[in-house]
Scaffold this motif. Structure first.
Motif, PDB file in Angstrom:
ATOM      1  N   ASP A 164      53.742  68.203  43.230  1.00 60.84           N
ATOM      2  CA  ASP A 164      53.888  68.142  41.771  1.00 60.84           C
ATOM      3  C   ASP A 164      53.433  66.784  41.232  1.00 60.84           C
ATOM      4  OD1 ASP A 164      55.246  69.239  39.166  1.00 60.84           O
ATOM      5  OD2 ASP A 164      55.976  67.185  39.404  1.00 60.84           O
ATOM      6  N   LEU A 165      52.686  66.837  40.128  1.00 58.93           N
ATOM      7  CA  LEU A 165      52.210  65.625  39.469  1.00 58.93           C
ATOM      8  C   LEU A 165      52.791  65.463  38.075  1.00 58.93           C
ATOM      9  CD1 LEU A 165      50.305  63.159  39.197  1.00 58.93           C
ATOM     10  CD2 LEU A 165      48.526  64.749  38.433  1.00 58.93           C
ATOM     11  N   GLU A 166      52.757  66.546  37.272  1.00 60.75           N
ATOM     12  CA  GLU A 166      53.073  66.436  35.851  1.00 60.75           C
ATOM     13  C   GLU A 166      54.510  65.979  35.593  1.00 60.75           C
ATOM     14  OE1 GLU A 166      51.773  69.009  37.329  1.00 60.75           O
ATOM     15  OE2 GLU A 166      49.843  69.512  36.399  1.00 60.75           O
ATOM     16  N   LYS A 167      55.480  66.622  36.232  1.00 60.52           N
ATOM     17  CA  LYS A 167      56.880  66.242  36.010  1.00 60.52           C
ATOM     18  C   LYS A 167      57.152  64.849  36.554  1.00 60.52           C
ATOM     19  CE  LYS A 167      58.896  70.885  35.893  1.00 60.52           C
ATOM     20  NZ  LYS A 167      57.624  71.611  36.062  1.00 60.52           N
ATOM     21  N   SER A 168      56.550  64.535  37.691  1.00 54.54           N
ATOM     22  CA  SER A 168      56.762  63.214  38.290  1.00 54.54           C
ATOM     23  C   SER A 168      56.225  62.102  37.397  1.00 54.54           C
ATOM     24  CB  SER A 168      56.083  63.161  39.665  1.00 54.54           C
ATOM     25  OG  SER A 168      56.604  64.146  40.524  1.00 54.54           O
ATOM     26  N   LEU A 169      55.091  62.339  36.751  1.00 61.89           N
ATOM     27  CA  LEU A 169      54.516  61.332  35.856  1.00 61.89           C
ATOM     28  C   LEU A 169      55.497  60.931  34.756  1.00 61.89           C
ATOM     29  CD1 LEU A 169      50.790  62.401  35.290  1.00 61.89           C
ATOM     30  CD2 LEU A 169      51.591  60.177  36.101  1.00 61.89           C
ATOM     31  N   LEU A 170      56.240  61.912  34.256  1.00 60.29           N
ATOM     32  CA  LEU A 170      57.139  61.664  33.138  1.00 60.29           C
ATOM     33  C   LEU A 170      58.525  61.198  33.569  1.00 60.29           C
ATOM     34  CD1 LEU A 170      56.118  64.837  31.132  1.00 60.29           C
ATOM     35  CD2 LEU A 170      55.738  62.489  30.374  1.00 60.29           C
ATOM     36  N   ALA A 196      53.417  72.954  33.221  1.00 59.03           N
ATOM     37  CA  ALA A 196      54.175  71.887  33.867  1.00 59.03           C
ATOM     38  C   ALA A 196      54.360  70.675  32.963  1.00 59.03           C
ATOM     39  CB  ALA A 196      53.475  71.477  35.167  1.00 59.03           C
ATOM     40  N   ILE A 197      53.336  70.306  32.197  1.00 61.34           N
ATOM     41  CA  ILE A 197      53.449  69.137  31.329  1.00 61.34           C
ATOM     42  C   ILE A 197      54.438  69.380  30.206  1.00 61.34           C
ATOM     43  CG2 ILE A 197      51.534  69.800  29.809  1.00 61.34           C
ATOM     44  CD1 ILE A 197      52.360  66.243  31.066  1.00 61.34           C
ATOM     45  N   VAL A 198      54.518  70.629  29.725  1.00 63.09           N
ATOM     46  CA  VAL A 198      55.488  70.989  28.688  1.00 63.09           C
ATOM     47  C   VAL A 198      56.895  70.930  29.259  1.00 63.09           C
ATOM     48  CG1 VAL A 198      56.261  72.827  27.148  1.00 63.09           C
ATOM     49  CG2 VAL A 198      53.820  72.412  27.449  1.00 63.09           C
ATOM     50  N   ALA A 199      57.073  71.497  30.455  1.00 58.39           N
ATOM     51  CA  ALA A 199      58.381  71.479  31.100  1.00 58.39           C
ATOM     52  C   ALA A 199      58.830  70.049  31.391  1.00 58.39           C
ATOM     53  CB  ALA A 199      58.337  72.294  32.392  1.00 58.39           C
ATOM     54  N   GLY A 200      57.897  69.212  31.870  1.00 55.92           N
ATOM     55  CA  GLY A 200      58.235  67.821  32.144  1.00 55.92           C
ATOM     56  C   GLY A 200      58.657  67.074  30.897  1.00 55.92           C
ATOM     57  N   SER A 201      57.951  67.292  29.794  1.00 53.85           N
ATOM     58  CA  SER A 201      58.307  66.642  28.527  1.00 53.85           C
ATOM     59  C   SER A 201      59.672  67.094  28.050  1.00 53.85           C
ATOM     60  CB  SER A 201      57.248  66.957  27.468  1.00 53.85           C
ATOM     61  OG  SER A 201      55.973  66.521  27.880  1.00 53.85           O
ATOM     62  N   ALA A 202      59.952  68.402  28.168  1.00 54.08           N
ATOM     63  CA  ALA A 202      61.235  68.948  27.729  1.00 54.08           C
ATOM     64  C   ALA A 202      62.385  68.374  28.562  1.00 54.08           C
ATOM     65  CB  ALA A 202      61.214  70.469  27.825  1.00 54.08           C
ATOM     66  N   ILE A 203      62.186  68.296  29.877  1.00 53.39           N
ATOM     67  CA  ILE A 203      63.233  67.747  30.746  1.00 53.39           C
ATOM     68  C   ILE A 203      63.467  66.275  30.429  1.00 53.39           C
ATOM     69  CG2 ILE A 203      63.829  67.187  33.138  1.00 53.39           C
ATOM     70  CD1 ILE A 203      62.250  69.701  33.949  1.00 53.39           C
ATOM     71  N   TYR A 204      62.385  65.530  30.201  1.00 53.76           N
ATOM     72  CA  TYR A 204      62.521  64.109  29.866  1.00 53.76           C
ATOM     73  C   TYR A 204      63.319  63.919  28.578  1.00 53.76           C
ATOM     74  CZ  TYR A 204      61.263  59.348  28.552  1.00 53.76           C
ATOM     75  OH  TYR A 204      61.323  58.028  28.172  1.00 53.76           O
ATOM     76  N   LEU A 217      64.841  63.050  39.011  1.00 55.46           N
ATOM     77  CA  LEU A 217      63.570  63.625  39.458  1.00 55.46           C
ATOM     78  C   LEU A 217      63.815  64.783  40.422  1.00 55.46           C
ATOM     79  CD1 LEU A 217      60.452  63.394  39.532  1.00 55.46           C
ATOM     80  CD2 LEU A 217      60.720  61.798  41.446  1.00 55.46           C
ATOM     81  N   THR A 218      64.827  64.643  41.287  1.00 59.45           N
ATOM     82  CA  THR A 218      65.145  65.710  42.243  1.00 59.45           C
ATOM     83  C   THR A 218      65.616  66.969  41.526  1.00 59.45           C
ATOM     84  OG1 THR A 218      65.770  64.067  43.918  1.00 59.45           O
ATOM     85  CG2 THR A 218      66.579  66.304  44.226  1.00 59.45           C
ATOM     86  N   LEU A 219      66.457  66.814  40.515  1.00 55.24           N
ATOM     87  CA  LEU A 219      66.923  67.973  39.743  1.00 55.24           C
ATOM     88  C   LEU A 219      65.754  68.678  39.059  1.00 55.24           C
ATOM     89  CD1 LEU A 219      70.175  66.560  38.075  1.00 55.24           C
ATOM     90  CD2 LEU A 219      70.034  68.316  39.843  1.00 55.24           C
ATOM     91  N   ALA A 220      64.828  67.897  38.518  1.00 55.03           N
ATOM     92  CA  ALA A 220      63.661  68.498  37.865  1.00 55.03           C
ATOM     93  C   ALA A 220      62.791  69.238  38.873  1.00 55.03           C
ATOM     94  CB  ALA A 220      62.844  67.408  37.166  1.00 55.03           C
ATOM     95  N   HIS A 221      62.636  68.685  40.061  1.00 56.89           N
ATOM     96  CA  HIS A 221      61.836  69.340  41.093  1.00 56.89           C
ATOM     97  C   HIS A 221      62.542  70.577  41.643  1.00 56.89           C
ATOM     98  CE1 HIS A 221      58.489  66.355  42.274  1.00 56.89           C
ATOM     99  NE2 HIS A 221      58.854  66.132  41.022  1.00 56.89           N
ATOM    100  N   ALA A 222      63.867  70.577  41.605  1.00 51.13           N
ATOM    101  CA  ALA A 222      64.607  71.774  42.032  1.00 51.13           C
ATOM    102  C   ALA A 222      64.284  72.956  41.126  1.00 51.13           C
ATOM    103  CB  ALA A 222      66.110  71.492  42.024  1.00 51.13           C
ATOM    104  N   LEU A 223      64.039  72.677  39.842  1.00 48.71           N
ATOM    105  CA  LEU A 223      63.645  73.745  38.922  1.00 48.71           C
ATOM    106  C   LEU A 223      62.310  74.359  39.322  1.00 48.71           C
ATOM    107  CD1 LEU A 223      64.588  72.186  35.449  1.00 48.71           C
ATOM    108  CD2 LEU A 223      65.836  73.929  36.744  1.00 48.71           C
ATOM    109  N   ILE A 224      61.423  73.539  39.881  1.00 51.05           N
ATOM    110  CA  ILE A 224      60.136  74.052  40.355  1.00 51.05           C
ATOM    111  C   ILE A 224      60.334  74.959  41.563  1.00 51.05           C
ATOM    112  CG2 ILE A 224      57.819  73.402  41.133  1.00 51.05           C
ATOM    113  CD1 ILE A 224      58.363  70.588  40.035  1.00 51.05           C
TER     114      ILE A 224
END
Length: 271
Positions: free
Chosen positions: A212-218, A116-124, A145-152
């Motif tokens: 979700d925590l990791e993507k939201s943090l970024l 998740a942290i890798v995916a969040g960094s890549a999306i950012y 943030l919604t688009l990133a969470h849709a990927l989850i």
């Protein structure tokens, strides 16, 4: 008799192992709910008494209130968006054979395999490059943030819908088409109501996004906070049962979503 006696120790070992795993999962959850009612101002055992004021205390804190509403809003939007993308993808993958079918399925399921942290960094980083190229901001926005969470959520929706389609008899749709209905009418009036995985897919997408925590943090951006981030921030400075009260509410919401999901799709047969 000899074979039964030889199998008995193995069977008991297996049952003990299974119950050990179940307890390993359930005991932390039960402990969290238990501690949420402690009257102790600092987390400690044994409890000095029991109270429900920590739930009131949690709701009175702006960080938890705003975090809950933002997490709920994003989770609902992300799960609906994932459903809009997942339904046509599931129909294509589950009903048709074409070149690149397995590749598309792997790509759509890949968010489950990427940390998740890798995916969040890549999306950012992608959002930053997109903003440089198009001057449209996605990073640090609610819709980004919604688009990133849709990927989850998409992998859960896709998996449940494909499993549901496997149990749907194509002859029902063929009968509708043979009676003069168009493919669009057949889809909305026959196929869609007969796919129980839709409700379960939306709820699982909601669960994946809500926790979700990791993507939201970024990606959450300044001035906004989701519930998992609010919980993490609270733990940096305080150790009272308020955090357990918040966790209890989160666990109950997820448990209700799982119970409703299991009503439509037998999760034990799907996963």
């Amino acid at each position: 008799m000899t074979s039964i006696s030889k199998a008995s120790p193995l069977r008991w070992t297996y049952l003990i192992f299974v119950w050990a795993i179940i307890l390993f999962v359930l005991v932390p959850l039960a402990t969290t709910i238990w501690v949420a009612f402690f009257s102790n101002k600092i987390l400690s055992f044994p409890p000095e008494g029991y109270t429900g004021t920590w739930f009131v205390q949690a709701w009175s804190l702006e960080a938890f209130r705003s975090g809950f509403f933002l997490s709920f809003q994003v989770a609902i939007s992300a799960s609906v968006l994932a459903l809009c993308l997942g339904v046509p993808a599931a129909l294509a993958i589950g009903r048709y054979k074409f070149r690149g079918r397995e590749f598309i399925n792997t790509v759509l399921m890949s968010p489950l395999m990427i940390p998740a942290i890798v995916a969040g960094s890549a999306i950012y980083l992608f959002y930053i490059e997109l903003q440089i190229w198009s001057d449209v901001q996605f990073a640090s926005t609610v819709y980004g943030l919604t688009l990133a969470h849709a990927l989850i959520a998409i992998p859960w929706v896709l998996r449940l819908l494909v499993a549901s389609l496997a149990g749907l008899d194509p002859a029902i749709e063929e009968a509708s088409l043979s009676l003069g209905a168009t493919r669009l009418t057949t889809f909305f009036r026959i196929t869609l109501p007969l796919i129980p995985g839709i409700t379960a897919g939306v709820l699982f997408g909601f669960i994946a996004s809500f926790g979700d925590l990791e993507k939201s943090l970024l990606l959450v951006g300044p001035g906004r906070i989701t519930l998992p981030i609010a919980m993490l921030n609270y733990l940096e400075y305080r150790t009272d049962p308020t955090i357990m009260a918040v966790a209890t509410i989160q666990v109950l919401i997820i448990a209700i979503a799982l119970i409703i999901s299991d009503r439509y799709v037998r999760l034990g047969r799907t996963f």
